[in-house]
Design a protein around this motif. Structure first.
Motif, short mmCIF file in Angstrom:
data_model
loop_
_atom_site.label_atom_id
_atom_site.label_comp_id
_atom_site.label_asym_id
_atom_site.label_seq_id
_atom_site.Cartn_x
_atom_site.Cartn_y
_atom_site.Cartn_z
N GLY A 155 0.83 -1.21 0.00
CA GLY A 155 0.00 0.00 0.00
C GLY A 155 0.85 1.25 0.00
N GLU A 156 1.88 1.29 0.83
CA GLU A 156 2.77 2.45 0.86
C GLU A 156 3.56 2.58 -0.44
N ALA A 157 3.92 1.45 -1.05
CA ALA A 157 4.61 1.50 -2.35
C ALA A 157 3.70 2.12 -3.41
N VAL A 158 2.42 1.77 -3.37
CA VAL A 158 1.45 2.37 -4.30
C VAL A 158 1.36 3.88 -4.07
N VAL A 159 1.30 4.27 -2.81
CA VAL A 159 1.23 5.69 -2.47
C VAL A 159 2.43 6.43 -3.04
N ARG A 160 3.61 5.86 -2.88
CA ARG A 160 4.83 6.52 -3.35
C ARG A 160 4.88 6.62 -4.87
N ALA A 161 4.45 5.56 -5.55
CA ALA A 161 4.40 5.61 -7.01
C ALA A 161 3.38 6.63 -7.48
N ALA A 162 2.23 6.67 -6.83
CA ALA A 162 1.17 7.62 -7.21
C ALA A 162 1.62 9.06 -6.99
N ARG A 163 2.38 9.31 -5.95
CA ARG A 163 2.89 10.66 -5.72
C ARG A 163 3.83 11.09 -6.85
N GLN A 164 4.61 10.13 -7.36
CA GLN A 164 5.48 10.45 -8.49
C GLN A 164 4.65 10.82 -9.72
N VAL A 165 3.58 10.08 -9.95
CA VAL A 165 2.69 10.40 -11.07
C VAL A 165 2.11 11.79 -10.89
N ARG A 166 1.67 12.09 -9.69
CA ARG A 166 1.07 13.41 -9.41
C ARG A 166 2.08 14.53 -9.65
N GLU A 167 3.31 14.34 -9.19
CA GLU A 167 4.34 15.37 -9.39
C GLU A 167 4.66 15.55 -10.87
N ALA A 168 4.74 14.43 -11.59
CA ALA A 168 5.02 14.52 -13.02
C ALA A 168 3.88 15.21 -13.76
N LEU A 169 2.65 14.93 -13.33
CA LEU A 169 1.48 15.54 -13.96
C LEU A 169 1.47 17.05 -13.72
N GLU A 170 1.84 17.46 -12.52
CA GLU A 170 1.88 18.89 -12.20
C GLU A 170 2.91 19.61 -13.05
N LYS A 171 4.03 18.95 -13.33
CA LYS A 171 5.07 19.57 -14.16
C LYS A 171 4.69 19.57 -15.64
N ALA A 172 4.12 18.43 -16.09
CA ALA A 172 3.80 18.29 -17.52
C ALA A 172 2.54 19.05 -17.91
N GLY A 173 1.59 19.13 -17.00
CA GLY A 173 0.38 19.89 -17.28
C GLY A 173 -0.74 19.09 -17.92
N SER A 174 -0.47 17.87 -18.38
CA SER A 174 -1.53 17.08 -18.99
C SER A 174 -1.20 15.59 -18.89
#
Length: 343
Positions: A155-174
């Motif tokens: 579960g914590e591994a999923v959380v950490r991977a999802a945070r990376q997706v969220r950060e990448a999305l914030e930088k990429a914009g889409s």
């Protein structure tokens, strides 16, 4: 642990009787509290909620003083210095996320847990999160489904991977900019080996606690089982309640009807004759969730719920029958109950 819990909890009731206090009172006075030291030397952290499970049981025992009670504790994770890691890979395709993990969903709701955690972190509908059946060609090793560990560790591994997706999305914009990318999450629980010379070693990352209360009908059948569990934040309360109910029914079978005869180490009974607790004999099971978040918010605060669902049921049943007829039973399945097989 079902065996050792049965012995220790039943002996605890004898100690209570010898000093003239109730089975509830001896547990309440001695319940581990945050900041105190566990038998293994580990300091109980702020998430420890055994006392809260007992407080939730108090009204039942005030209403029915003859109800049986038992408590249990259960570690989350292998602990004791054993390498213990959860892993997850999230792949983005078509604006949706695909979860790849070897943490198999074998009825305990692991797929639901991973899906909900990813959706929570990414703030997207569950429909856009896909739990993929474990495939060793695509999914990283998440360790064994044992030691009640997967909700916390993977579960914590999923959380950490999802945070990376969220950060990448914030930088990429889409989402389009993330098409085809993979994001890897990993969490390792660092613990101390058995026999560590540290004054307060960390044996396990987290512990769950439980109190089970068993009430009897006038005819001696089980009226109700109330199973109160400290499981951290319940990711999916309905699934957690179902896990508890199933565990309690297994514990009732262990206490009252199941026998597993061996001859020279080989089972001699057929599956249909083992005495598994039947659906038409199952009493109401009330699952009560005590939610104290995990330390540092690991895995969205979830400790998980696994083996502990079954562990304290049998001694609570034994205590209920002792309160009814004064017979201190030391063997399972218990003799002299309405569920006992006719010889």
């Amino acid at each position: 642990m079902t065996q050792s819990c049965f012995a220790t909890e039943c002996n605890l009731n004898q100690l209570a009787e010898l000093v003239g206090i109730s089975a509830f009172e001896i547990r309440y006075r001695n319940a581990i509290r945050p900041g105190q030291v566990l038998p293994n030397g580990q300091i109980a952290d702020e998430t420890t909620a055994l006392l809260e499970t007992l407080e939730a049981a108090r009204p039942i025992l005030e209403r029915d003083p003859n109800a049986g009670i038992a408590c249990a504790m259960k570690n989350a994770g292998l602990g004791v210095g054993i390498p213990d890691t959860g892993r997850c890979r999230i792949e983005v395709k078509g604006g949706e996320v695909y979860l790849h993990s070897s943490a198999a969903c074998i009825g305990q709701g692991m797929g639901t847990v991973q899906t909900q955690m990813a959706a929570e972190i990414l703030n997207i509908p569950h429909e856009r999160v896909h739990y993929c059946a474990p495939d060793t060609a695509l999914a990283p090793d998440s360790g064994n489904t044992t030691a009640s560990r997967q909700t916390l560790f993977t579960g914590e591994a999923v959380v950490r991977a999802a945070r990376q997706v969220r950060e990448a999305l914030e930088k990429a914009g889409s989402w389009d900019a993330l098409e085809g990318q993979s994001f890897f999450g990993e969490y390792t629980g660092v613990t101390d080996k058995l026999g560590s010379d540290k004054p307060n070693p960390v044996s396990h990352i987290a512990y769950g606690y439980a109190t089970h209360v068993v009430e009897l009908n006038d005819d001696g059948t089980i009226k109700r089982v109330t199973a109160i569990h400290d499981l951290g934040v319940a990711v999916n309360p309905r699934a957690a309640e179902g896990q508890i109910e199933g565990g309690v029914v297994m514990g009732l079978g262990y206490a009252l009807t199941e026998d597993f005869p061996l001859e020279n180490g080989k089972p001699t009974a057929k599956y249909g004759t083992l005495g598994l607790f039947r659906a038409d004999k199952t009493p109401p099971v009330d699952a009560v969730l005590v939610e104290k978040a995990t330390k540092d918010g690991l895995a969205c605060g979830a400790k998980g719920i696994g083996e502990i669902c079954t562990i304290p049921t049998a001694p609570a049943v034994q205590n209920a029958y002792y309160n009814r007829d004064g017979v201190f039973r030391t063997k399972l399945p218990l003799d002299g109950t309405p569920y006992s097989r006719k010889k």
